[in-house]
Design an enzyme around this catalytic site. Structure first.
Site, PDB file in Angstrom:
ATOM      1  N   LYS A 112       0.362 -11.996   7.035  1.00 32.57           N
ATOM      2  CA  LYS A 112       0.376 -11.095   8.184  1.00 32.57           C
ATOM      3  C   LYS A 112      -0.562  -9.935   7.902  1.00 32.57           C
ATOM      4  O   LYS A 112      -0.262  -9.057   7.094  1.00 32.57           O
ATOM      5  CB  LYS A 112       1.769 -10.525   8.471  1.00 32.57           C
ATOM      6  CG  LYS A 112       1.815  -9.762   9.821  1.00 32.57           C
ATOM      7  CD  LYS A 112       2.805  -8.609   9.847  1.00 32.57           C
ATOM      8  CE  LYS A 112       2.199  -7.306   9.422  1.00 32.57           C
ATOM      9  NZ  LYS A 112       1.217  -6.733  10.400  1.00 32.57           N
ATOM     10  N   GLU A 162       2.028  -2.767  -3.790  1.00 32.07           N
ATOM     11  CA  GLU A 162       0.950  -1.815  -4.096  1.00 32.07           C
ATOM     12  C   GLU A 162       1.017  -0.762  -3.008  1.00 32.07           C
ATOM     13  O   GLU A 162       0.738  -1.041  -1.849  1.00 32.07           O
ATOM     14  CB  GLU A 162      -0.407  -2.525  -4.134  1.00 32.07           C
ATOM     15  CG  GLU A 162      -1.510  -1.691  -4.776  1.00 32.07           C
ATOM     16  CD  GLU A 162      -2.283  -0.880  -3.762  1.00 32.07           C
ATOM     17  OE1 GLU A 162      -2.045   0.359  -3.729  1.00 32.07           O
ATOM     18  OE2 GLU A 162      -3.091  -1.437  -3.034  1.00 32.07           O
ATOM     19  N   CYS A 169      -6.240   4.181  -1.093  1.00 33.21           N
ATOM     20  CA  CYS A 169      -5.034   4.545  -1.841  1.00 33.21           C
ATOM     21  C   CYS A 169      -5.371   5.116  -3.211  1.00 33.21           C
ATOM     22  O   CYS A 169      -4.595   5.895  -3.761  1.00 33.21           O
ATOM     23  CB  CYS A 169      -4.112   3.332  -1.974  1.00 33.21           C
ATOM     24  SG  CYS A 169      -4.887   1.878  -2.694  1.00 33.21           S
ATOM     25  N   GLU A 223       0.338  12.036   0.318  1.00 31.60           N
ATOM     26  CA  GLU A 223      -0.872  11.251   0.547  1.00 31.60           C
ATOM     27  C   GLU A 223      -1.390  11.528   1.954  1.00 31.60           C
ATOM     28  O   GLU A 223      -0.758  11.185   2.948  1.00 31.60           O
ATOM     29  CB  GLU A 223      -0.583   9.765   0.368  1.00 31.60           C
ATOM     30  CG  GLU A 223      -1.821   8.903   0.447  1.00 31.60           C
ATOM     31  CD  GLU A 223      -1.528   7.439   0.160  1.00 31.60           C
ATOM     32  OE1 GLU A 223      -2.359   6.788  -0.489  1.00 31.60           O
ATOM     33  OE2 GLU A 223      -0.478   6.946   0.610  1.00 31.60           O
TER      34      GLU A 223
END
Length: 469
Positions: free
Chosen positions: A172, A247, A281, A377
């Site tokens: 997906k 992750e 990231c 973040e």
């Protein structure tokens, strides 16, 4: 450029009609126009895809290593022939400048897949421990759920490893950047992989992602994305004691020591923080600078940021494209608006193109290490600069984070290496060491569980069995 309409899902080795006629529109974040669509998959589509993967598993798992390696080699060739289209597609659905898209969004996954083709072709060497024969076997049916920021690389890092290990896959991709995954399915079909070995179901996370994560016949869920979503997937998999590989987020520190080459460290550090418009990231979004170089570093960072031309991803002069969506742009602008640190470049009032989901390349100085800007973040082109007094303080600030994915250290080799070993992250670059697509990649703390890439990534999709004799 023409519109791209995809109306079918790839299940069981063929393009098939979806369960529902609902669609997901794909937006160009520069023009803010819809230029394509994909099916909005359902739980029933996931059921069909998982069934196809389960039926294909025994045969693919038993395929000799040389044949699996050859199949992945053909897949690499089929993808390579589409490299230009891949780069252009990512440029349109994500907004990555074309030069970067060609090198990173298209080039990196090709390098990763080439490595997995080589690993797949190697016959595993059984290990003997006393009277036990230890063998590595495929984990089973893999559910791969991938993000929008590196839409082919993150797919190949999972799918390539899973197929090399002998697993079958249901993928997906992100609903924001699904079109490049359809190109992968085209390449899979051209390469002649057995039906059901790879299956693609486009859709939204709460429907398709949730169905994959909770499906009783999915043996392992591999997810890349936000920590919040990773936590939800972990809960869903835990209910049925299924394996997960995650992750997740990052808030990486770039540490510039007293004896560093400050000019190079700042230039490379700003480039790392702004890569892919900061939607990375591993981005070094915290620049930690020794006080003896602090003022110089702030000035250099501001000047470097000002040189990042913002604009059309297909214009060769553009160095910073738009963010992926209006929601992402507004989220990043919120961080800038709430910060009380000293703004030295960019900000909310900087001039920007009339259209597109842009945020100006922004640099803050004198950032409090405990502030929201230094702890959360941002996932946009925003850099925080923080001073430190000695190596111990630098390490303490770098490690003061719930994340631990990447980082950088600059200084004399031995000193920088010593500091790098003390930083609790899955990867650290010393003096600009280049990214290695075959080294293990993954995080500490809330940056994830498990590793991707190379032999460590392959091991994530294997089970270990001891046979006593």
């Amino acid at each position: 450029m023409t519109s791209v309409f995809r109306d079918q899902l790839y299940i069981g080795g063929q393009w098939v009609p979806p369960d529902s006629g609902d669609r997901i529109e794909v937006e160009n974040p520069f023009t803010e126009e819809m230029f394509g669509h994909v099916p909005a998959g359902t739980a029933e589509d996931v059921n069909l895809a998982v069934s196809a993967a389960r039926q294909a598993f025994d045969g693919w798992a038993a395929t000799p290593a040389a044949e699996r390696g050859a199949a992945l080699g053909r897949l690499h060739q089929a993808l390579n022939s589409r490299a230009e289209t891949i780069a252009e597609t990512v440029g349109r659905e994500l907004g990555t400048p074309l030069k970067v898209a060609k090198a990173v969004q298209a080039g990196l996954p090709l390098a990763v897949l080439s490595g997995y083709a080589e690993l797949a072709a190697r016959e595993p060497s059984p290990e003997t421990i006393g009277n036990s024969l230890v063998v590595h076997e495929p984990a089973g049916v893999v559910g791969a759920i991938t993000p929008w920021n590196y839409p082919l690389h993150q797919v190949v890092a999972k799918v390539g490893a899973a197929l090399a290990a002998g697993c079958t896959v249901v993928l997906k991709p992100s609903e924001l950047t699904p079109l490049v995954a359809c190109l992968l399915a085209d390449a899979v079909h051209e390469a002649g992989l057995p039906p059901g070995v790879f299956n693609l179901v486009t859709g939204v996370g709460p429907v398709v992602g949730a169905a994959i994560a909770g499906h009783p016949d999915v043996d392992l869920v591999s997810f890349t994305g936000s920590t919040a979503t990773g936590r939800a997937i972990s809960h869903a998999a835990a209910d049925r004691i299924a394996r997960v590989s995650l992750e997740l987020g990052g808030k990486s520190a770039n540490v510039i020591l007293e004896d560093a080459d400050v000019v190079k460290a700042v230039k490379v550090g700003v480039g790392n923080a702004f890569l892919n418009s900061g939607q990375t990231c591993t981005a070094w979004t915290r620049m930690l600078v020794h006080r003896s170089h602090y003022d110089e570093a702030v000035e250099l960072a501001a000047k470097t940021a000002a040189g990042y031309t913002v604009g059309d991803p297909f214009d060769p002069a553009t160095r910073l494209g738009p963010l992926v969506s209006a929601a992402q742009r507004d989220r990043v602008r919120g961080f800038i608006e709430r910060s009380t640190a000293r703004l030295v470049a960019g900000g909310l009032d900087a001039p920007l193109p009339a259209n597109g989901h842009f945020v100006a390349p922004t640099v803050f100085a004198d950032v409090d290490p405990a502030s929201e800007l230094a702890q959360e973040e941002v996932f946009g082109p925003v850099l925080s600069i923080i001073p430190f007094g000695d190596d111990d303080e630098a390490v303490a600030i770098a490690n003061d984070s719930k994340y631990g994915l990447a980082g950088g250290v600059w200084g004399s080799d031995e000193r920088a290496l010593a500091v790098a070993r003390r930083i609790r992250t899955g990867a650290v670059d010393v003096n600009g060491g280049s990214f290695n697509p075959f080294a293990p990649f993954g995080g500490y703390k809330q940056s994830g569980i498990g590793r991707e890439l190379g032999t460590y990534g392959l091991a994530e999709f294997q089970q270990v069995k001891a046979i006593q004799r």
